[in-house]
Design a protein around this motif. Structure first.
Motif, PDB file in Angstrom:
ATOM      1  N   ASN A 329       0.813  -1.289  -0.116  1.00 21.97           N
ATOM      2  CA  ASN A 329      -0.034  -0.242   0.392  1.00 21.97           C
ATOM      3  C   ASN A 329       0.508   1.502  -0.328  1.00 21.97           C
ATOM      4  O   ASN A 329       0.036   2.004   0.259  1.00 21.97           O
ATOM      5  CB  ASN A 329      -1.244   0.208   1.207  1.00 21.97           C
ATOM      6  CG  ASN A 329      -1.814  -1.240   1.557  1.00 21.97           C
ATOM      7  OD1 ASN A 329      -2.483  -1.684   0.192  1.00 21.97           O
ATOM      8  ND2 ASN A 329      -2.682  -1.496   2.277  1.00 21.97           N
ATOM      9  N   HIS A 331       3.433   1.346  -2.348  1.00 22.26           N
ATOM     10  CA  HIS A 331       4.972   1.427  -3.995  1.00 22.26           C
ATOM     11  C   HIS A 331       2.942   2.005  -5.000  1.00 22.26           C
ATOM     12  O   HIS A 331       2.257   0.957  -4.953  1.00 22.26           O
ATOM     13  CB  HIS A 331       5.170   0.638  -3.357  1.00 22.26           C
ATOM     14  CG  HIS A 331       4.727  -0.566  -3.642  1.00 22.26           C
ATOM     15  ND1 HIS A 331       4.282  -1.811  -3.215  1.00 22.26           N
ATOM     16  CD2 HIS A 331       4.487  -0.953  -5.337  1.00 22.26           C
ATOM     17  CE1 HIS A 331       3.756  -2.245  -3.571  1.00 22.26           C
ATOM     18  NE2 HIS A 331       4.032  -2.487  -5.321  1.00 22.26           N
ATOM     19  N   GLY A 332       3.893   1.829  -6.454  1.00 25.52           N
ATOM     20  CA  GLY A 332       3.515   1.621  -7.046  1.00 25.52           C
ATOM     21  C   GLY A 332       3.996   2.039  -8.730  1.00 25.52           C
ATOM     22  O   GLY A 332       5.114   1.977  -8.925  1.00 25.52           O
ATOM     23  N   LYS A 334       4.567   0.331 -12.001  1.00 23.19           N
ATOM     24  CA  LYS A 334       3.725   0.214 -13.793  1.00 23.19           C
ATOM     25  C   LYS A 334       4.693  -0.328 -14.987  1.00 23.19           C
ATOM     26  O   LYS A 334       5.835   0.680 -14.718  1.00 23.19           O
ATOM     27  CB  LYS A 334       2.719   1.964 -14.245  1.00 23.19           C
ATOM     28  CG  LYS A 334       1.585   1.943 -13.238  1.00 23.19           C
ATOM     29  CD  LYS A 334       1.708   3.475 -13.588  1.00 23.19           C
ATOM     30  CE  LYS A 334       0.331   3.855 -12.777  1.00 23.19           C
ATOM     31  NZ  LYS A 334      -0.279   4.852 -13.217  1.00 23.19           N
TER      32      LYS A 334
END
Length: 357
Positions: A329, A331-332, A334
């Protein structure tokens, strides 16, 4: 079972019960004989009430309540409680009559008043004691349930932490051979060609090995240490690719105290070299690392043919699992594959809270 366990499990509880019923006996004697001079008779009469009180109490706390109330069989509990109440009243009355009619103290009492309480008060006194015992039993059951639930939660939490730790170790074990295999292949190629750069490559690889073998066991390392070893890896690859490689790096770290998990960024770079494609005569890689306060922004882009890519390799898969476990919850991640370019964007926020993770 050793002697100590026997004492705590059996002897102490028995002694506790005996002492409790001795207190109840003296309560009856005081309750029934308050204001009476016939002490001997009152004490004897109190003894007649003890068996029925003990029987009712133990029947409720060891059978009726555990079997029906605690298992939420409320209808049966109410029904059997009514039966128990009716039967117990009958037994109490018989005990009282036996004490009144057959007690020698009553026959010889003369003008002394043997008891100061009427029949209804005596029955209420018995049920008052039973109520106290049942209430205490329910309180103890509730306390034990809370303790057991807390112990269970702690065991579950410990198990989850152990599983998490084992999974992280497994992922690290996968990263080790994966990275080393690629690096050793590069040096092997240079050794075959007897390149002058081979000694320098071995030195840089030695530094990387030190980082991998010793630093990766730490939960956190300085971000700058990770970046420096990342740059060493880029230097190794530059020697291998020569003129067919174009690498652009932009590093902006405002906070030198930021820490991250070791080997968190290097696998992304390794993946770019391993799965990148030479387009128009060169493999182009762009690396951006930016850290502001306790936030990290990482972006890497490499030339890549979309039609040749089925997956992104084990490196990205493992690093995605590590990120989910380490920075849940926070980090991101892509990835984006276009016709001639593959891009990875990673953001991690609130790094300070993971400093001692």
């Amino acid at each position: 079972m050793n002697t100590k366990n026997i004492i705590f499990k059996y002897i102490f509880p028995v002694i506790g019960h005996v002492l409790f019923w001795v207190v109840i006996y003296y309560f009856y004697a005081h309750f029934l004989g308050y204001g009476s001079s016939n002490v001997k008779y009152v004490n004897l009469f109190s003894g007649f009430l003890m068996p029925v009180t003990i029987l009712i109490s133990y029947f409720l706390i060891y059978y009726l309540i555990p079997k029906y109330l605690l298992t939420k069989k409320y209808i049966y509990f109410i029904l059997y409680s009514i039966y128990t109440f009716i039967l117990s009243v009958y037994i109490i009355i018989l005990s009282i009559l036996y004490g009144l009619v057959y007690s020698q103290g009553y026959k010889d009492m003369g003008t002394a008043v043997p008891l100061t309480k009427t029949l209804p008060f005596i029955i209420l006194g018995v049920y008052f004691v039973v109520l106290i015992i049942v209430s205490f039993s329910l309180i103890m059951h509730n306390y034990k349930s809370i303790v057991n639930n807390e112990n269970l939660k702690n065991k579950i939490l410990q198990t989850q932490l152990q599983i998490k730790d084992q999974e992280l170790r497994f992922l690290k074990m996968q990263i080790h051979p994966h990275f080393l295999f690629n690096s050793l292949n590069t040096i092997y190629g240079f050794a075959l060609k007897k390149k002058d750069e081979a000694p320098e490559m071995i030195l840089k690889l030695s530094n990387l090995l030190d980082y991998i073998l010793y630093q990766i066991e730490k939960p956190q390392v300085l971000l700058m240490d990770e970046i420096n070893h990342l740059l060493d890896y880029v230097s190794l690859e530059k020697m291998r690719f020569h003129d067919t490689l174009e690498v652009e790096t932009k590093i902006d770290v405002a906070n030198n105290t930021i820490q991250i998990a070791p080997m968190l960024l290097i696998p992304f770079v390794e993946n770019a070299f391993k799965h990148g494609d030479i387009i128009n005569g060169s493999l182009k890689i762009s690396i951006l690392i930016k850290a502001i306060e306790d936030e990290l922004f990482f972006e890497i882009e490499n030339t890549s043919f979309k039609e040749n890519k089925i997956n992104n390799g084990i490196g990205l898969e493992n690093i995605a699992k590590r990120l989910e476990m380490l920075y849940t919850n926070s980090h991101g991640l892509k990835t984006n594959q276009t016709a001639n370019c593959f891009k990875v964007k990673l953001t991690i926020s609130n790094l300070k809270q993971f400093k001692n993770a």
